[in-house]
Design a protein around this motif. Structure first.
Motif, short mmCIF file in Angstrom:
data_model
loop_
_atom_site.label_atom_id
_atom_site.label_comp_id
_atom_site.label_asym_id
_atom_site.label_seq_id
_atom_site.Cartn_x
_atom_site.Cartn_y
_atom_site.Cartn_z
N LEU A 147 0.89 -1.06 -0.05
CA LEU A 147 0.04 -0.06 0.07
C LEU A 147 0.85 1.14 -0.03
N ILE A 190 1.01 4.15 -2.61
CA ILE A 190 0.65 5.53 -2.47
C ILE A 190 2.12 6.55 -2.94
N LEU A 197 1.65 6.27 -6.47
CA LEU A 197 0.63 7.10 -7.14
C LEU A 197 1.20 8.69 -7.37
N GLU A 198 1.93 9.11 -6.08
CA GLU A 198 2.03 10.39 -6.32
C GLU A 198 3.10 10.74 -7.33
N ARG A 235 1.12 10.90 -10.56
CA ARG A 235 0.38 12.10 -10.69
C ARG A 235 1.48 13.19 -11.19
N ARG A 238 -7.82 2.47 -2.51
CA ARG A 238 -9.11 2.53 -2.10
C ARG A 238 -9.64 1.16 -1.54
N GLU A 288 -8.14 1.12 1.91
CA GLU A 288 -8.48 1.84 2.76
C GLU A 288 -9.89 1.38 3.21
N GLY A 289 -10.59 0.92 2.53
CA GLY A 289 -11.85 0.17 3.15
C GLY A 289 -11.60 -0.79 3.80
N ASP A 290 -10.68 -1.96 3.55
CA ASP A 290 -10.29 -2.81 4.40
C ASP A 290 -9.75 -2.49 6.04
N GLY A 291 -9.30 -1.12 5.86
CA GLY A 291 -8.67 -0.64 7.30
C GLY A 291 -7.59 -1.45 7.58
#
Lengths: 382, 892
Positions: free
Chosen positions: B222, B226, B229-230, B233, B707, B710-713
């Motif tokens: 993760l 992240i 992803l930056e 972008r 995402r 994130e949803g899984d925490g």
């Protein structure tokens, strides 16, 4: 003008030493305390609550955990909640703050301060908030430094909010990360610098304060203990603020170090000491006992009965470190009869205990069980 | 305890009820022959005590009678001064009843009371066991010491405890040990392996740690997403920078404009070049036309001159051809005369050769006629010899038949001679003539008499000699038959005897040789391979000879018709030489004619060529003149000259235009460079678009993963998993501490119990010692903690297993007796039943054992079952018997 200063909610925190029931209760209480803070603000007439970082325990909480505190704050629409990132929930890419913004999860009364720039607190331009924003878990620069030159209208009330370690009051090791100058309030002309990171209330100077966590989450909280919020009242932009602390926590964490037990009286006293923390609500107590000492056979049974069974059931959590040893002697062996294999076994184990060494601890345990089981056998025979 | 009655019905061999009669206190002996049912009695007694009435297991099946039925057993005994009755029935209608004095127990209650009374313990659903198993000793069991377990050991321990003052705690220790073992079983198995429950916790702990590792890996992934992803972008923002894109597009537009300009110049250059090319082409065409006309005019002048010269040469050639015609006619006439002369010489030579051939043929015919006549004569001789041979019938086959017939006669005669009576007469000198045999003087040589003979001695009388008549007739008949066959055979060829036949056979053989000689001569003369061809060959030869003679006569007649000429006077050689000379003359004339012919042909060929050349030159001249007039008429020479001048002007103009364009292009970039620049920028923009697409995809994928995480925490999951793993680890550690403590406690208790048990053994040895001392003087016993006698010491230590079978049996019986004594001493029910025991003991030992048993029988009941009645007579105990009953009798 009044504000409520709080920090280090750390929603989603887990505790390894408690059972599942206690864990659920502790986690639920960290959400419930938000409601108590809101009620405190209303009661005190404070329109703003400053949360000085570490709202969340984790960088990637679950969706449920992410939204839970937002929903609690949504219930207090008349109060503005000002949140900044802490080291646990730094404003990293794709972090909790990005998610909240992206998913529009924060209600209107919750302000997420993610840029280090003055923010107007009221429409009359009388009060400005200067947030420091952590964009990674640890930084070596002082993120409050910008406040020195941050422009605000002349005569406005300047309130700083930051998360980090104040440098220069005996915590040098910790202050290496996320340092905050001890005289930042004076240098930046702040009426008040609301800090987070320390979990216990601590006042650095008349304008610089750690509020501590509103619900205690550890035995060694530091400072003056946690479970409180600070109500700050401002008489003017330069006048020293008037501070008052208010209890918001429900659970009481207490650690008893170096508890030495040598008799039944010691055991009963220990139980009483623990219960005395909250005599009416022992279920709000989390106690950590560091126990040592030597007990006779009967006293050992008493220890098991009072402490290990009765007291443990009464508290939310009883954490035991160490245990009293069995101080069995020849006289104790007589209860096993004058002869027979059981007495012979006890004598042999006692000899191993007295001999010391690596096997002594196991022999001690075996001897304890022998006496405990002997009681069962005798009771069954009667 | 004393057994007073045993009744058995439908057990094994006892289909009908029987009773063991005579039971009483002290020694009891049931002496009966083999298969009388002694062992059945013991089995029934053991089943009554240890087998539950509802049993369907193997021990129950072992009880079943051979004819079918439900085993039924009753045992009456006295205990503590009261009469007791135990009755059990197995199978259909099963029951259990125990009367203890006035108390009666039925069914399961009876079983429980029975087990309590005799200190038995359930070993499975239907069976119980205890020390009593050691006291009811079945056949063959007396050789081994009784194995003790569970209730058996407990009974013995109880006996020994009672006899040892001050020693306590064994029962508590056992209970304690059982409790510890039960708790320890939660953590480890009996063999010390980890228990199922603990293993489950271990596995759960491993799973929890694995989950933590997985979640940590996911968290790292993760973080990587992240960070990625930056970066994505940023790169995307750079790629999509509108200012950079605008600059690139403007540059591309400028380059495209320049490319269009350069392409226009290229088109102008191409047009000017085309103009130049066309002008130069026209100019070349006009100049070529002018040159062609000049060339054609020169050709016409040259042809006119050549035609005049050709006509002069043609006249001269016509004269030469006329001379050649005349010479050819003369040569052809000479050749004809030479050919005529040659034909005549050839005819003469032919006639000379015909006459020579005729003479030769005549001589050959005469020789053939002579040979034919010789062959004809030989054939005549052959026919004559063959005629002679045909009248001689005695051939070799006949001679073989004759020899066989003669042999038959001789064999018949020989058989008759063999059967004949031998007659030998030796006469005195003065008796000659006085003796007559068959009317003939008696021969002095030995005679074989085959027929009845008459001997007459003058002065004496007549004697008839009769040979043996047996087979005489058959022999005579056989001889006559053989003789008749011989005579018939001779008659066939007209002979009277065999000798005559042989003579005729010899004459035939000479005739055969004559035929062979004549035949060989004919075959040689006629040159045929077989005699059968002789006739036909002779005829053919005769016919062929006649035909040739007729032909020759015809040729002679034809020759005679020819006229006589000079050639007839020539021989063949002369005629041949004349013919050769004529031939050579003819050849010379022919060669001359050929030479003249060749000269004639050359002259005429040259003339024809000259004529043809004249015609061709005239035609070419006419054609050139005609074409030239057409060209000039179509395009006069003045017009052609004007167009040529115009084309030269156009060429100069085009060259000037090309020079102008080249000068402009020198000031611009090459078109290829401009196009390459456009291509490079277009590709660059395409690459940027691709990169944007790729980065967008990457961004979308990473965002999706983030995402999801994130949803899984993920952090919460990790914290929860770490907490769970930590708790399991703590639980395992606690369990291990507990296990170690309990294991140590168990081992300590076991050790203490064993030590205690060893102390119990002293009274056991003490109880058994008197009996052993009686049997083995000065012996000391060694008993292990399992209550087994492991050795004894007399002069030296001896291991039980090293002793003889008889001694080991005696020891085993004494150990069981010791157990019974201990039980009795403790006040528990005790008897000893031995089936077919002590049969290996010598008489001295047996006597001593009887003393020991008699002594024990004063304290407890002993029942001996044996098939050796005489051995056990000295015991003088109660003599038992098996008595049939009408029915099972339950005591009132």
């Amino acid at each position: 003008m009044k504000i409520v200063h709080t920090s280090d909610w750390q929603i989603g925190r887990t505790f390894s030493f408690v059972n599942d029931d206690a864990l659920g209760a502790l986690q639920a209480e960290r959400l419930n305390v938000i409601e108590r803070i809101g009620l405190l603000a209303r009661a005190e007439g404070a329109a703003h609550v400053l949360v000085a970082g570490d709202v969340y325990e984790h960088e990637t909480p679950s969706e449920h955990t992410l939204r839970q505190p937002m929903e609690r704050m949504r219930q207090f629409a008349d109060i503005s909640w000002h949140l900044i990132p802490g080291n646990h929930d730094a404003h990293i890419p794709q972090g909790v703050w990005t998610r909240l913004l992206r998913d529009n999860a924060a209600p209107d009364n919750v302000k997420l301060h993610l840029d280090p720039a003055p923010v107007e607190l009221d429409a009359a331009h009388n009060a400005w908030l200067l947030p420091a924003v952590l964009q990674r878990r640890h930084t070596l620069s002082d993120l409050t430094a910008y406040m020195d030159d941050a422009p605000t209208p002349e005569g406005a009330l300047r309130i700083g909010v930051a998360h980090g370690s104040v440098v220069g009051f005996g915590n040098e090791d910790e202050a290496q990360n996320n340092p905050i100058a001890i005289d930042r309030a004076a240098r930046a002309g702040l009426a008040y610098l609301a800090l987070g990171d320390w979990h216990g209330y601590r006042q650095i100077n008349e304008r610089t304060v750690y509020s501590g966590t509103p619900e205690v989450d550890r035995f060694g909280t530091g400072g003056a203990g946690g479970g409180e919020c600070v109500v700050v009242e401002f008489a003017g932009p330069t006048a020293p603020p008037r501070l008052s602390t208010h209890k918001t926590g429900r659970f009481i964490w207490r650690k008893f170090e170096n508890v030495v037990l040598t008799s039944g009286a010691d055991i009963e006293a220990l139980e009483n000491r623990v219960r005395a923390i909250a005599p009416e609500q022992p279920h709000t107590i989390l106690a950590w006992l560091e126990v040592s000492g030597m007990l006779g056979v009967d006293d050992l049974a008493l220890y098991e009965s009072l402490i290990d069974r009765r007291l443990r059931s009464a508290l939310t959590c009883l954490r035991l470190t160490g245990a009293p040893g069995l101080a069995a002697g020849e006289d104790d062996l007589d209860m096993l009869g004058t002869s027979g294999p059981v007495r012979a076994s006890a004598a042999a184990l006692l000899e191993q205990v007295n001999a010391g060494g690596a096997e002594a601890a196991v022999a001690q345990e075996a001897l304890q069980r022998l006496f405990l089981l002997w009681g069962e056998v005798r009771r069954a025979a009667q | 305890m004393i057994l007073t009655d045993i009744q058995i019905e439908a057990v094994r061999r006892f289909a009908s009820p029987i009773r063991v009669e005579g039971l009483g206190a002290g020694l009891n002996v049931l002496a009966a022959p083999n298969e009388a049912g002694k062992s059945t009695v013991l089995k029934a007694l053991r089943a009554a005590l240890t087998l539950k009435h509802g049993s369907k297991a193997q021990p129950f099946k072992d009880l079943l009678p051979y004819g079918g039925g439900s085993p039924h057993i009753g045992v009456a005994f006295t205990w503590n001064g009261q009469s007791c009755w135990l009755e059990k029935k197995f199978g259909n209608g099963n029951l259990a009843r125990l009367d203890l004095g006035a108390e009666r127990f039925d069914g399961e209650e009876a079983e429980e009371r029975l087990q309590a009374l005799f200190e038995l313990e359930k070993i499975n659903k239907y069976e119980a066991a205890g020390l009593w198993n050691a006291l009811l000793v079945e056949q063959g069991e007396s050789f081994a010491q009784p194995p003790l377990q569970g209730a058996g050991r407990a009974s013995l321990q109880a006996c020994l405890q009672q006899s040892l003052q001050g020693v306590t705690g064994t029962a508590e220790a056992s209970a304690m040990l059982a409790l510890v073992s039960k708790r320890l079983a939660q953590y480890q198995t009996a063999t010390g392996k980890v228990s199922q429950r603990m293993r489950q916790v271990q596995e759960a702990s491993e799973h929890a740690h694995a989950l933590v590792a997985t979640l940590v890996a996911r968290r790292e992934a993760l973080h990587e997403d992240i960070n990625g992803l930056e970066q994505t972008r940023r790169m995307l923002a750079e790629s999509e920078n509108p200012e950079l894109r605008r600059q690139a597009e403007e540059k591309l537009v400028a380059l495209r404009h320049k490319r269009d300009l350069l392409l226009g110049l290229a088109a102008q250059e191409q047009a000017a070049q085309a103009q130049l090319n066309a002008t130069e082409q026209n100019l070349q065409h006009f100049q070529a036309e002018q040159e062609r006309r000049q060339t054609r005019r020169a050709d016409i002048a040259r042809l006119e001159q050549a035609l005049a010269e050709t006509r002069l040469g043609q006249t001269e050639l016509e004269h030469l051809a006329h001379d050649a015609d005349q010479k050819l006619a003369q040569a052809q006439a000479g050749l004809g005369a030479a050919s005529t002369r040659h034909q005549q010489a050839r005819a003469t030579l032919s006639r000379v050769r015909q006459r020579a051939a005729q003479v030769h043929n005549q001589q050959a015919l005469a020789q053939e006629r002579t040979a034919f006549e010789r062959a004809d004569a030989a054939c005549a001789r052959l026919e004559k010899a063959q005629a002679t041979l045909r009248v001689m019938p005695v051939d070799a086959a006949f001679m073989r038949r004759l020899a066989k017939a003669v042999q038959g006669v001789q064999q018949a005669q020989a058989r008759m001679q063999a059967q004949a009576t031998r007659f030998v007469a030796t006469l005195q000198a003065d008796a000659a003539g006085t003796v007559w045999l068959n009317g003939q003087p008696c021969p002095l040589t030995p005679q074989s008499l085959t027929d009845v003979s008459e001997l007459v001695v003058d002065g004496v009388g007549r004697f008839t000699i009769s040979p043996p008549t047996q087979q005489s007739e058959a022999l005579h008949t056989a001889l006559a038959t053989a003789q008749t066959a011989l005579d018939d055979l001779l008659g066939e060829v007209g002979c009277h005897s065999a000798d005559q036949a042989e003579s005729q056979h010899e004459a035939r053989r000479q005739a055969e040789r004559a035929v062979e000689q004549a035949s060989a001569e004919c075959m040689a003369l006629l040159n045929v391979p077989q005699a059968s061809h002789i006739g036909s060959a002779l005829d053919q030869q005769r016919q062929k000879l006649n035909e040739r003679e007729a032909l020759f006569a015809k040729e002679q007649a034809a020759q005679a018709d020819l006229p006589v000429e000079d050639a007839a006077q020539l021989d063949e050689e002369q005629a041949s030489r004349q013919e050769q000379d004529a031939l050579m003359a003819e050849e010379a004339a022919r060669q001359h004619e050929r030479d003249v012919q060749s000269q004639h042909r050359v002259a005429h060929t040259r003339l024809e060529q000259a004529l043809a050349q004249t015609v061709q030159q005239q035609q070419t001249l006419q054609r050139d003149q005609r074409e030239l007039s057409v060209w000039v008429e179509r395009d006069p020479d003045a017009a052609l000259l004007a167009r040529t001048s115009q084309s030269e002007q156009d060429r100069r103009h085009a060259q000037a235009e090309l020079a102008r364009i080249a000068q402009i292009r020198q000031q611009e970039e090459p078109l290829a460079v401009v196009e390459q620049g456009i291509l490079r920028r277009e590709q660059d923009m395409e690459r940027v678009r691709d990169q944007v697409t790729r980065l967008s995809m990457d961004k979308m994928e990473r965002e999706t993963r983030i995402r999801q995480a994130e949803g899984d925490g993920l952090d919460e999951q990790l914290a929860s998993a770490e907490r769970h793993a930590e708790q399991l680890q703590g639980e395992l550690a606690a369990w291990e501490r507990e296990r170690a403590a309990l294991a140590l406690l168990e081992s300590t208790l076991l050790k203490a119990e064993t030590t205690q048990t060893e102390r119990y053994l002293a009274p056991l040895v003490q109880a058994m010692q008197p009996a052993f001392s009686a049997l083995f003087r000065g012996v000391t016993l060694e008993v292990d903690t399992q209550f087994a006698l492991t050795g004894l010491t007399r002069q030296r230590a001896e291991d039980i297993k090293d002793l003889s079978d008889g001694t080991r049996e005696q020891i085993a019986v004494l150990v069981r007796l010791g157990f019974a004594e201990l039980l009795h001493k403790r006040g528990a029910p005790a008897i000893l039943v031995l089936d077919d025991a002590l049969s290996f003991s010598d008489s001295q030992r047996l006597e001593t054992l009887f003393d020991v048993l008699s002594d024990a029988a004063t304290r407890l009941q002993i029942i001996l079952l044996t098939c050796h009645a005489e051995q056990f007579t000295p015991l003088r105990g109660n003599m038992l018997s098996l008595r049939p009953m009408e029915r099972f009798e339950v005591p009132r």
